[in-house]
Design a protein around this motif. Structure first.
Motif, PDB file in Angstrom:
ATOM      1  N   MET A 117       0.828  -1.219   0.000  1.00 29.87           N
ATOM      2  CA  MET A 117       0.000   0.000   0.000  1.00 29.87           C
ATOM      3  C   MET A 117       0.861   1.268   0.000  1.00 29.87           C
ATOM      4  SD  MET A 117      -2.915   1.317  -0.227  1.00 29.87           S
ATOM      5  CE  MET A 117      -4.084  -0.006  -0.119  1.00 29.87           C
ATOM      6  N   ASN A 118       1.952   1.221   0.834  1.00 25.77           N
ATOM      7  CA  ASN A 118       2.827   2.398   0.883  1.00 25.77           C
ATOM      8  C   ASN A 118       3.338   2.761  -0.506  1.00 25.77           C
ATOM      9  OD1 ASN A 118       2.491   2.536   3.571  1.00 25.77           O
ATOM     10  ND2 ASN A 118       4.485   1.700   4.141  1.00 25.77           N
ATOM     11  N   GLU A 119       3.651   1.696  -1.286  1.00 25.90           N
ATOM     12  CA  GLU A 119       4.176   1.905  -2.641  1.00 25.90           C
ATOM     13  C   GLU A 119       3.132   2.604  -3.509  1.00 25.90           C
ATOM     14  OE1 GLU A 119       5.795  -1.907  -3.740  1.00 25.90           O
ATOM     15  OE2 GLU A 119       6.124  -1.180  -5.775  1.00 25.90           O
ATOM     16  N   LYS A 120       1.887   2.172  -3.358  1.00 22.54           N
ATOM     17  CA  LYS A 120       0.817   2.767  -4.179  1.00 22.54           C
ATOM     18  C   LYS A 120       0.617   4.232  -3.801  1.00 22.54           C
ATOM     19  CE  LYS A 120      -1.794  -1.367  -5.229  1.00 22.54           C
ATOM     20  NZ  LYS A 120      -2.736  -2.301  -4.654  1.00 22.54           N
ATOM     21  N   ILE A 121       0.708   4.517  -2.511  1.00 21.68           N
ATOM     22  CA  ILE A 121       0.539   5.916  -2.077  1.00 21.68           C
ATOM     23  C   ILE A 121       1.670   6.769  -2.651  1.00 21.68           C
ATOM     24  CG2 ILE A 121       0.511   7.450  -0.058  1.00 21.68           C
ATOM     25  CD1 ILE A 121      -0.813   5.091   1.469  1.00 21.68           C
ATOM     26  N   LEU A 122       2.892   6.203  -2.600  1.00 26.14           N
ATOM     27  CA  LEU A 122       4.031   6.953  -3.143  1.00 26.14           C
ATOM     28  C   LEU A 122       3.821   7.248  -4.620  1.00 26.14           C
ATOM     29  CD1 LEU A 122       7.122   5.221  -1.527  1.00 26.14           C
ATOM     30  CD2 LEU A 122       6.395   7.599  -1.228  1.00 26.14           C
ATOM     31  N   ASN A 123       3.273   6.269  -5.339  1.00 25.24           N
ATOM     32  CA  ASN A 123       3.080   6.477  -6.774  1.00 25.24           C
ATOM     33  C   ASN A 123       2.112   7.623  -7.057  1.00 25.24           C
ATOM     34  OD1 ASN A 123       4.935   4.582  -7.373  1.00 25.24           O
ATOM     35  ND2 ASN A 123       3.461   2.918  -7.666  1.00 25.24           N
ATOM     36  N   PHE A 124       1.198   7.860  -6.142  1.00 24.90           N
ATOM     37  CA  PHE A 124       0.291   9.002  -6.284  1.00 24.90           C
ATOM     38  C   PHE A 124       1.042  10.327  -6.134  1.00 24.90           C
ATOM     39  CE2 PHE A 124      -3.593   6.649  -6.055  1.00 24.90           C
ATOM     40  CZ  PHE A 124      -4.500   7.513  -6.652  1.00 24.90           C
ATOM     41  N   LEU A 125       2.020  10.289  -5.235  1.00 26.43           N
ATOM     42  CA  LEU A 125       2.676  11.552  -4.864  1.00 26.43           C
ATOM     43  C   LEU A 125       3.914  11.883  -5.690  1.00 26.43           C
ATOM     44  CD1 LEU A 125       2.483  11.134  -0.975  1.00 26.43           C
ATOM     45  CD2 LEU A 125       0.937  12.428  -2.436  1.00 26.43           C
ATOM     46  N   ARG A 126       4.486  10.840  -6.310  1.00 27.98           N
ATOM     47  CA  ARG A 126       5.729  11.048  -7.070  1.00 27.98           C
ATOM     48  C   ARG A 126       5.524  12.025  -8.218  1.00 27.98           C
ATOM     49  NH1 ARG A 126       9.640   7.204  -5.947  1.00 27.98           N
ATOM     50  NH2 ARG A 126       8.704   5.274  -5.165  1.00 27.98           N
ATOM     51  N   ASP A 127       6.573  12.779  -8.512  1.00 28.46           N
ATOM     52  CA  ASP A 127       6.610  13.662  -9.690  1.00 28.46           C
ATOM     53  C   ASP A 127       5.406  14.597  -9.812  1.00 28.46           C
ATOM     54  OD1 ASP A 127       8.920  12.253 -10.367  1.00 28.46           O
ATOM     55  OD2 ASP A 127       7.737  10.706 -11.400  1.00 28.46           O
ATOM     56  N   LYS A 128       4.796  14.962  -8.691  1.00 29.49           N
ATOM     57  CA  LYS A 128       3.668  15.911  -8.762  1.00 29.49           C
ATOM     58  C   LYS A 128       4.163  17.270  -8.311  1.00 29.49           C
ATOM     59  CE  LYS A 128       0.093  13.061  -9.626  1.00 29.49           C
ATOM     60  NZ  LYS A 128      -0.216  11.994  -8.698  1.00 29.49           N
ATOM     61  N   GLU A 129       3.844  18.273  -9.101  1.00 29.11           N
ATOM     62  CA  GLU A 129       4.243  19.640  -8.751  1.00 29.11           C
ATOM     63  C   GLU A 129       3.506  20.105  -7.502  1.00 29.11           C
ATOM     64  OE1 GLU A 129       6.122  22.351 -10.267  1.00 29.11           O
ATOM     65  OE2 GLU A 129       7.206  20.543 -10.857  1.00 29.11           O
ATOM     66  N   GLY A 130       2.165  19.893  -7.521  1.00 28.12           N
ATOM     67  CA  GLY A 130       1.344  20.457  -6.445  1.00 28.12           C
ATOM     68  C   GLY A 130       0.941  19.417  -5.412  1.00 28.12           C
ATOM     69  N   TYR A 131      -0.129  19.713  -4.724  1.00 26.15           N
ATOM     70  CA  TYR A 131      -0.634  18.823  -3.671  1.00 26.15           C
ATOM     71  C   TYR A 131      -1.647  17.836  -4.258  1.00 26.15           C
ATOM     72  CZ  TYR A 131       1.601  21.711  -0.203  1.00 26.15           C
ATOM     73  OH  TYR A 131       2.534  22.356   0.538  1.00 26.15           O
ATOM     74  N   THR A 132      -1.747  16.657  -3.639  1.00 27.56           N
ATOM     75  CA  THR A 132      -2.750  15.673  -4.068  1.00 27.56           C
ATOM     76  C   THR A 132      -3.727  15.518  -2.909  1.00 27.56           C
ATOM     77  OG1 THR A 132      -0.990  14.539  -5.233  1.00 27.56           O
ATOM     78  CG2 THR A 132      -3.055  13.345  -5.004  1.00 27.56           C
ATOM     79  N   SER A 133      -4.997  15.638  -3.236  1.00 27.28           N
ATOM     80  CA  SER A 133      -5.971  15.612  -2.142  1.00 27.28           C
ATOM     81  C   SER A 133      -6.015  14.246  -1.469  1.00 27.28           C
ATOM     82  CB  SER A 133      -7.347  16.022  -2.688  1.00 27.28           C
ATOM     83  OG  SER A 133      -8.243  14.961  -2.599  1.00 27.28           O
ATOM     84  N   GLY A 134      -6.069  14.271  -0.134  1.00 23.08           N
ATOM     85  CA  GLY A 134      -6.132  13.037   0.644  1.00 23.08           C
ATOM     86  C   GLY A 134      -7.368  12.242   0.280  1.00 23.08           C
ATOM     87  N   GLN A 135      -8.456  12.967   0.001  1.00 19.78           N
ATOM     88  CA  GLN A 135      -9.698  12.268  -0.353  1.00 19.78           C
ATOM     89  C   GLN A 135      -9.526  11.467  -1.650  1.00 19.78           C
ATOM     90  OE1 GLN A 135     -13.068  14.790  -0.183  1.00 19.78           O
ATOM     91  NE2 GLN A 135     -14.499  13.158  -0.768  1.00 19.78           N
ATOM     92  N   ASP A 136      -8.879  12.098  -2.637  1.00 21.83           N
ATOM     93  CA  ASP A 136      -8.650  11.400  -3.924  1.00 21.83           C
ATOM     94  C   ASP A 136      -7.824  10.130  -3.711  1.00 21.83           C
ATOM     95  OD1 ASP A 136     -10.024  13.313  -5.171  1.00 21.83           O
ATOM     96  OD2 ASP A 136      -8.302  14.277  -6.164  1.00 21.83           O
TER      97      ASP A 136
END
Ligand code: BTN
Length: 318
Positions: free
Chosen positions: A1-20
């Motif tokens: 799961m940690n890996e999947k969360i990281l994939n959401f956050l990697r290489d993103k300029e801005g913030y990613t909503s926790g809800q998404d």
């Protein structure tokens, strides 16, 4: 799961909503928060801002298997990795995994070794988080006497992989030391589990001095950092090695050692010069001529006889 969360956050300029993130991964907001805390403990710098979400600021300098797998450009090498914070030696762990029937290509890496092994019974200083200390398990369909080609192949892969990241004047000293300004920057140890006419598996162990200060090293050692003053991403070098290694190894299995020999000879500067080689059966002096088909060194001794040397320590005398 940690890996999947990281994939959401990697290489993103801005913030990613926790809800998404939570919705996509079928997690509760609290569950997501728990994972974020775990990732922080592993060294990931993740900020959380109310109404905006999460942002990954920094990836830690650790050899986590999921970081190695990220965008890896190999088909089988390093796809499965065993990671340790500390081991006595990655050789012994990889050997045990080989005996337990693990497949070709597994990678064992450790941030530190307490009893790192070098060639000829020497030790390999393995300071925590500073270098790369890893072993690969291979199952080549080769006679044990042909295995030296894999050692040569490893040296070429390591040299090319480092050079891809930073252009420093590296050379190979027979059979498998990588040198920088005459000092050792990387070493390779090959161990073979075989019967006389059948190889069960081969363990290739690679140690590279990367971000060590000179005080972390023996006087005959050097690191990329101590030479260039530049800190280098260890994972990038590791992935480069796996890629170069797999390319050469696949070619070797189909076409034989021709390409490895050619490349190896390009990075070695002993040809035609006088050398002294100390091996198990004594010392031979003469002119370094060539490599033979199995990767052994050919030296014309002072009587004009060509000697084939399989293992030993070489020094240039002129
Ligand atoms: C040499 O040049 O003498 C060979 C050094 C090999 C060191 C590596 S570090 C990873 C692997 N584990 C070990 O214990 N040794 C090899």
């Amino acid at each position: 799961m940690n890996e999947k969360i990281l994939n959401f956050l990697r290489d993103k300029e801005g913030y990613t909503s926790g809800q998404d993130i939570a919705e996509s991964l079928n997690l509760s907001r609290q569950g997501l928060w728990k994972h974020i805390q775990e990732l922080r403990k592993l060294g990931y710098d993740i900020v959380a801002v109310p109404h905006l979400g999460y942002k990954l600021l920094k990836i830690p300098d650790r050899l986590y298997p999921w970081e190695i797998k990220e965008n890896i450009q190999t088909d089988f090498l390093g796809k499965k990795a065993f990671y340790f914070d500390s081991l006595s030696s990655t050789m012994d762990k990889a050997w045990a995994l080989g005996q337990a029937g693990q497949p070709e290509g597994i990678l064992v890496c450790s941030e530190k070794q307490t009893q790192g092994k070098g060639r000829l019974g020497r030790s390999w200083i393995s300071k925590k988080y500073k270098g790369l200390y890893f072993s690969l398990l291979l199952r080549p369909n080769l006679l044990p006497c042909k295995i030296s080609c894999i050692t040569l192949l490893s040296a070429v892969a390591v040299l090319k992989a480092i050079k891809k990241e930073i252009n420093i004047p590296l050379s190979i000293k027979w059979p498998n030391d990588i040198l920088l300004e005459g000092k050792k920057i990387a070493g390779i140890l090959t161990e073979v589990n075989a019967e006389q006419d059948r190889t069960h598996f081969v363990i290739v162990g690679i140690g590279i001095n990367i971000n060590h200060s000179q005080k972390d090293l023996i006087p005959e050692g050097i690191s990329i950092f101590s030479y260039s003053g530049k800190k280098i991403d260890r994972i990038t070098i590791l992935k480069n090695i796996l890629k170069e290694f797999e390319l050469l190894y696949s070619d070797f299995k189909v076409n034989g050692p021709q390409k490895i020999k050619q490349e190896w000879k390009k990075f070695s500067y002993i040809w035609g010069s006088k050398v002294r080689v100390s091996g198990v059966s004594g010392t031979i002096e003469g002119e370094a001529l060539d490599l033979d088909a199995d990767g052994a060194l050919l030296v014309r001794n002072n009587l004009g006889i060509i000697e084939k040397i399989i293992a030993g320590d070489i020094a240039q005398t002129e």
